[in-house]
Enzyme design. Structure first.
Site, PDB file in Angstrom:
ATOM      1  N   GLY A  44       0.939  -1.333   0.107  1.00 44.66           N
ATOM      2  CA  GLY A  44      -0.006   0.065  -0.042  1.00 44.66           C
ATOM      3  C   GLY A  44       0.910   1.346  -0.096  1.00 44.66           C
ATOM      4  O   GLY A  44       2.016   1.354  -0.625  1.00 44.66           O
ATOM      5  N   LYS A  80      -0.014   3.592  20.394  1.00 44.51           N
ATOM      6  CA  LYS A  80       1.184   4.163  20.444  1.00 44.51           C
ATOM      7  C   LYS A  80       1.537   4.532  21.911  1.00 44.51           C
ATOM      8  O   LYS A  80       2.897   4.303  22.323  1.00 44.51           O
ATOM      9  CB  LYS A  80       1.200   5.419  19.548  1.00 44.51           C
ATOM     10  CG  LYS A  80       0.938   5.039  18.384  1.00 44.51           C
ATOM     11  CD  LYS A  80       0.520   6.507  17.277  1.00 44.51           C
ATOM     12  CE  LYS A  80       0.362   6.029  15.700  1.00 44.51           C
ATOM     13  NZ  LYS A  80       0.067   7.105  15.185  1.00 44.51           N
ATOM     14  N   GLU A 122      -9.409   8.636   7.778  1.00 39.76           N
ATOM     15  CA  GLU A 122     -10.364   7.684   6.934  1.00 39.76           C
ATOM     16  C   GLU A 122     -11.893   7.776   6.938  1.00 39.76           C
ATOM     17  O   GLU A 122     -12.352   8.435   7.798  1.00 39.76           O
ATOM     18  CB  GLU A 122      -9.965   6.516   7.739  1.00 39.76           C
ATOM     19  CG  GLU A 122      -8.599   6.117   8.398  1.00 39.76           C
ATOM     20  CD  GLU A 122      -7.569   5.397   7.331  1.00 39.76           C
ATOM     21  OE1 GLU A 122      -8.333   4.453   6.849  1.00 39.76           O
ATOM     22  OE2 GLU A 122      -6.512   5.319   7.641  1.00 39.76           O
ATOM     23  N   LYS A 124       1.514  -0.580  14.702  1.00 41.87           N
ATOM     24  CA  LYS A 124       1.208  -0.210  15.967  1.00 41.87           C
ATOM     25  C   LYS A 124       0.117  -1.133  16.948  1.00 41.87           C
ATOM     26  O   LYS A 124       0.544  -1.408  18.064  1.00 41.87           O
ATOM     27  CB  LYS A 124       0.947   1.193  16.272  1.00 41.87           C
ATOM     28  CG  LYS A 124      -0.533   1.530  15.981  1.00 41.87           C
ATOM     29  CD  LYS A 124      -0.789   2.737  14.981  1.00 41.87           C
ATOM     30  CE  LYS A 124      -0.026   2.447  13.659  1.00 41.87           C
ATOM     31  NZ  LYS A 124      -0.571   3.235  12.574  1.00 41.87           N
TER      32      LYS A 124
HETATM   33  N1  HSE Z   1      -3.801   7.582  11.464  1.00 44.22           N
HETATM   34  C1  HSE Z   1      -2.794   7.844  12.046  1.00 44.22           C
HETATM   35  C2  HSE Z   1      -2.471   9.360  12.108  1.00 44.22           C
HETATM   36  C3  HSE Z   1      -1.353   7.584  11.303  1.00 44.22           C
HETATM   37  O1  HSE Z   1      -3.533  10.116  11.963  1.00 44.22           O
HETATM   38  O2  HSE Z   1      -1.633   9.953  12.755  1.00 44.22           O
HETATM   39  C4  HSE Z   1      -0.944   6.101  11.473  1.00 44.22           C
HETATM   40  O3  HSE Z   1      -0.797   6.014  12.900  1.00 44.22           O
END
Ligand code: HSE
Length: 450
Positions: free
Chosen positions: A30, A224, A209, A124
């Protein structure tokens, strides 16, 4: 207090010897996988010098070859849908997992580690949920498990915590580790717009998303935080140990109130070493919207940038800043790990593995010390302020500031507390909510430690 050692002497990897090729399998093609392959091929000579031997990509596993027809991986004849067979090839030394999700990559990564392949992953959620069994498999096989890209992508923070700060005592880590939520909060702060409008903008620009839940409700940041806390405090912390609150309830009014008091609101991942009155240590890992002073270094982290602020006993304050997402920034961290793993394959030895010897207890969230900013509307009449301040006092909470404004025939009261236990602060808010003169609790936001 000890339950584990770092890098137990299991299988010693003596190395292939300088000049020997290192075979790489990439799982996933990807946004990240495609940049990893491109950069590996473009910089092959440099990587050979840095690793001690040529890095040879043996295959790229995808779910559909047709979907990637004409891509670089296709042109090089690298695409395969058989990830398991690719991992099992004798000439594959390092498996790079950039698929995402948990169950399928977990199976592939465990399979790779158990077969003696080092693993580099950007995942993660996988690391935060399954660090124990992954570390165990890596230790048993004497191979590396690298995951720099799993936290804040390009920003080197896993390596510094694992290596550079291994001789120090980390007290706290506070990070803006989700770019989508930082973009939304920063846009709300600079435009005064609503959460819904700025989420729509983040979606339009490709930060959020189609289903933004993992970002806006703090799940991504909690994974994280678990990884950061584990590394910082030499204790196993999983995503389930992290208290999590997202940003979807933050209003334009909250942002405006924050501004008026010289603050801004950030979604922070906070990992802290706590010491109680008896000297007992514990750790706290939590993700929630947090008011920070506009003069705090993290307040200037705008747009979708990430930053991690570390306080350590000897080092003092450190801040790491940069791109926390995206194909190239994530590929940068993955490639750094590939070079590290390849060097170990060539010259022998291992990188630092999981270190959980301290095994500190996770503090009950109710015991965590914090401060509250409480914004409410109350009836403007004699005795209301006295009633409210008595309730704070009854819960042993000291008030730092109280501000009152006229608002539509009511009084708007903004309380800022001194540090108190989360449990007592929450109980105070619950009690206050039920009082007749209290018309509405507009917001309750925690403040960063002073
Ligand atoms: N979706 C995450 C962000 C990045 O907006 O920082 C991937 O962890």
């Amino acid at each position: 207090m000890t339950n584990a050692t770092t890098n137990p002497a299991t299988t010693y990897n003596s190395g292939k010897g300088e000049g020997e090729p290192v075979g790489i399998a990439i799982l996933g093609y990807g946004t990240v996988g495609s940049q990893v392959l491109r950069l590996m091929l473009e910089n092959a000579e440099a990587f050979e010098h840095r690793s001690g031997g040529p890095l040879e990509v043996k295959g790229v596993a995808v779910s559909s070859v047709d979907k990637h027809a004409g891509s670089l991986a296709d042109q090089k004849g690298l695409l395969t849908t058989d990830a398991r067979a690719l991992i099992d090839r004798d000439d594959v030394d390092i498996v790079v997992e950039v698929i995402g999700g948990i169950d399928y990559p977990r199976e592939l990564v465990l399979n790779a580690l158990r077969n003696g392949k080092s693993v580099v992953t950007a995942n993660k959620a996988l690391v935060a949920a399954h660090s124990a069994e992954l570390a165990e498999a890596a230790d048993a096989a004497g191979v590396d498990l690298y995951f720099e890209a799993a936290v804040a992508a390009a920003i080197p923070v896993v390596g510094p915590l694992r290596r550079s700060l291994a001789g120090d005592q980390v007290q706290s880590v506070a990070g803006i580790v989700n770019g989508t939520t930082n973009f939304i909060l920063d846009a709300m702060d600079s435009t005064g717009a609503s959460y819904d409008d700025m989420l729509a903008e983040a979606t339009r620009l490709g930060y959020a998303e189609a289903d933004p839940t993992a970002d806006v409700e703090g799940y991504d940041a909690a994974s994280k935080a678990a990884i950061l806390a584990s590394l910082a405090f030499h204790t196993r912390v999983t995503a389930d140990d992290v208290h999590r609150e997202g940003i979807s309830s933050i209003t334009a009014e909250d942002i405006e109130a924050a501004k008026q008091s010289g603050n801004t609101i950030k979604l922070l991942a906070i990992c802290e070493r706590l010491v109680d009155d008896q000297g007992n240590e514990s750790i706290s890992a939590r993700v929630h919207p947090t008011l920070i002073s506009r003069s705090h270094p993290l307040a200037s982290v705008d747009k979708s940038f990430n930053a991690v602020f570390i306080e350590a006993e000897a080092a003092g304050r450190l801040m790491f800043y940069g791109n926390g997402a995206g194909g190239n920034p994530t590929a940068s961290a993955v490639l750094g790990d590939i070079v590290g793993a390849a060097r170990n394959k060539v010259f022998g030895g291992r990188a630092p593995g999981e270190s959980t010897y301290a095994n500190l207890p996770i503090a009950d969230f109710g015991d965590v010390p914090t401060r509250y900013h409480i914004d409410m509307e109350v009836e403007d009449r004699i005795g209301v302020l006295a009633l409210l301040t008595q309730i704070f006092a009854n819960h042993s909470i000291s008030l730092r500031t109280v501000r009152q404004e006229e608002k539509d025939g009511h009084a708007r009261l903004i309380f800022v507390t001194h540090t108190a236990r989360e449990r007592d602060l929450a109980a105070t808010v619950e009690e206050v909510k039920g009082l007749v003169p209290v018309k509405a609790i507009k917001s309750v936001i925690r403040l960063a430690a002073q």
